[in-house]
Design an enzyme around this catalytic site. Structure first.
Site, PDB file in Angstrom:
ATOM      1  N   LYS A  50      -4.902 -12.812  40.086  1.00 20.39           N
ATOM      2  CA  LYS A  50      -5.835 -13.311  39.064  1.00 20.39           C
ATOM      3  C   LYS A  50      -6.692 -12.158  38.531  1.00 20.39           C
ATOM      4  CE  LYS A  50      -9.031 -14.602  42.780  1.00 20.39           C
ATOM      5  NZ  LYS A  50      -9.507 -15.715  43.630  1.00 20.39           N
ATOM      6  N   ARG A 149     -16.118 -26.353  46.133  1.00 20.44           N
ATOM      7  CA  ARG A 149     -15.886 -25.603  44.904  1.00 20.44           C
ATOM      8  C   ARG A 149     -14.817 -26.284  44.065  1.00 20.44           C
ATOM      9  NH1 ARG A 149     -13.991 -19.275  44.734  1.00 20.44           N
ATOM     10  NH2 ARG A 149     -12.004 -20.199  45.351  1.00 20.44           N
ATOM     11  N   TYR A 271     -33.267   8.164  32.240  1.00 20.64           N
ATOM     12  CA  TYR A 271     -34.180   7.108  31.785  1.00 20.64           C
ATOM     13  C   TYR A 271     -35.297   6.850  32.794  1.00 20.64           C
ATOM     14  CZ  TYR A 271     -31.166   5.700  27.900  1.00 20.64           C
ATOM     15  OH  TYR A 271     -30.456   5.670  26.739  1.00 20.64           O
TER      16      TYR A 271
HETATM   17  C1  PLP Z   1      -9.217 -15.374  44.922  1.00 22.24           C
HETATM   18  C2  PLP Z   1      -8.603 -16.326  45.857  1.00 22.24           C
HETATM   19  C3  PLP Z   1      -7.797 -15.871  46.910  1.00 22.24           C
HETATM   20  C4  PLP Z   1      -7.684 -14.418  47.286  1.00 22.24           C
HETATM   21  O1  PLP Z   1      -8.856 -14.089  48.016  1.00 22.24           O
HETATM   22  P1  PLP Z   1      -9.086 -12.645  48.664  1.00 22.24           P
HETATM   23  O2  PLP Z   1     -10.381 -12.802  49.381  1.00 22.24           O
HETATM   24  O3  PLP Z   1      -9.175 -11.694  47.525  1.00 22.24           O
HETATM   25  O4  PLP Z   1      -7.957 -12.365  49.541  1.00 22.24           O
HETATM   26  C5  PLP Z   1      -7.109 -16.805  47.650  1.00 22.24           C
HETATM   27  N1  PLP Z   1      -7.238 -18.130  47.401  1.00 22.24           N
HETATM   28  C6  PLP Z   1      -8.040 -18.598  46.433  1.00 22.24           C
HETATM   29  C7  PLP Z   1      -8.150 -20.068  46.220  1.00 22.24           C
HETATM   30  C8  PLP Z   1      -8.760 -17.721  45.641  1.00 22.24           C
HETATM   31  O5  PLP Z   1      -9.581 -18.193  44.693  1.00 22.24           O
END
Ligand code: PLP
Length: 382
Positions: A50, A149, A271
């Protein structure tokens, strides 16, 4: 070496117009995949790609994983899945973690991507499409085992199972959930979510089960089920906090020196004049800033490295530049146009994340678009 591996482009000086050079080593990514596969025991190892492969390029990452035998790929959005679908072989399973928004079911079905259905509405809509088409559609269901979630709540699971026809039209290929605290090995939520996931998933028809992200793989066999879903560990991030990172670094970030200057004692630097030289100094200004994803908070405590010599960041991080303290005999040879290392052997991704008060995920996915990108050990197909 695999015959399909090529190095592209050839190692060379990066174009002088870029402020920085981001090197992505897909051989290291592949080594990380192999390590996770070993760690996963018998479970299949998917690749989470992703957010454009955590910022590193989803297509190239996915093809590198494919070459290691990875056959399941998770993205967050349907748009990401459709892009990947156009590139990967048909045998690759592409799953959409965030599920489907109403009206996008047909697009997912036509493309042959697998939605992770997260609510009763999503289950009903996709099942209805499958029935209308007279052919069950591959789908995954996510259960909320306690993270609050995404996914079906325990009540929704009961509603689903009380309706014998609810899943007609679906080919249930995966039941999954996600761990909230897996990076804290001793956290009681890990056992509680495991128990909740087992109890909830048993109410559904049998399908492959998946619970573990990168950190979850290291919680032990009971958390691994049929398929594990690592993301960050593939990209070299540390899967478990408070332990030595077993993964190989995938990313190196170098910045180009735009200018060198000598300043007297008492000079304000950057800055807000948050830094004032206590003595005459030699300063190097590099062409990377917060617009490139270098966090403003990753300043004091962070450095760049020139031939192993530490050049501390001094003053505030600007949008397009950072000032380094190059007052060190080992940096005498440093000249405008040289590259200095910001993420690499001397300062890890995790070091930068800690200095910025964030996590490696955010550093990686924020790395900007202005860098020249060099991908090493790319795989045919990508
Ligand atoms: C992003 C995600 C993962 C991967 O998680 P990592 O901590 O990067 O290994 C796996 N499962 C879900 C549902 C996620 O949202």
């Amino acid at each position: 070496m695999n015959a399909h591996v090529s190095v592209s482009p050839a190692l060379s000086t990066p174009s002088a117009s870029a402020g920085g050079l981001l090197t992505i080593d897909l051989a290291a990514l592949r080594a990380n995949y192999r390590l996770l596969r070993e760690e996963a025991g018998g479970a299949a190892v998917a690749g989470v790609v992703k957010a454009d492969g955590y910022g590193l390029g989803a297509r190239k990452v996915a093809w590198a994983l494919w070459a290691e035998g990875c056959r399941s790929f998770f993205v967050a959005l349907l748009s990401e899945a459709l892009e990947l679908r156009a590139s990967l072989p048909a045998a690759a399973e592409i799953l959409v973690l965030n599920g489907l928004s109403a009206g996008s079911e047909a697009a997912a079905a036509e493309a042959g991507v697998v939605p992770v259905l997260n609510s009763l509405e999503q289950v009903r809509a996709f099942a209805a499409l499958g029935r209308a088409r007279g052919k069950p559609l591959p789908a995954a269901i996510q259960l909320d085992s306690g993270m609050s979630r995404l996914g079906l709540s325990p009540g929704e699971v009961d509603a689903l199972t009380s309706d014998a026809e609810a899943l007609a039209g679906l080919d249930l290929v995966l039941v999954m959930s996600h761990l909230a605290c897996a990076d804290e090995t001793a956290h009681p939520a890990n056992a509680a979510q495991l128990a909740a996931f087992e109890a909830l998933s048993e109410k559904l028809p049998s399908a492959r089960r998946s619970l573990a992200n990168s950190a979850g793989i290291f919680l032990g066999a009971r958390h691994r089920f049929d398929l594990v879903r690592p993301g960050i560990a593939l990209y070299g991030g540390s899967p478990v906090s408070g332990r030595a990172n077993p993964m190989q670094p995938v990313v190196t970030l170098e910045a180009r020196v735009a200018q060198l200057r000598e300043v007297p004692a008492g000079a304000g630097i950057g800055y807000g004049f948050t830094a004032v030289s206590q003595a005459p100094k030699r300063l190097a200004t590099i062409g990377i800033g917060y617009a490139d994803g270098w966090p403003r908070m990753a300043a004091s405590g962070c450095a760049a490295f020139f031939r192993g010599v530490r050049l501390p960041i001094i003053g505030r991080v600007s949008m397009d530049s950072i000032v380094l303290d190059a007052t060190h005999p080992g940096a005498d040879a440093l000249a405008a146009g040289d590259l200095v290392e910001l993420i690499g052997a001397h300062q890890s991704l995790e070091d930068v994340a800690v200095a910025a008060g964030t996590i490696s995920y955010e550093i990686l996915t924020s790395l900007g678009r202005r860098f020249e990108r060099r991908v090493l050990n790319e795989t045919a197909g990508a």
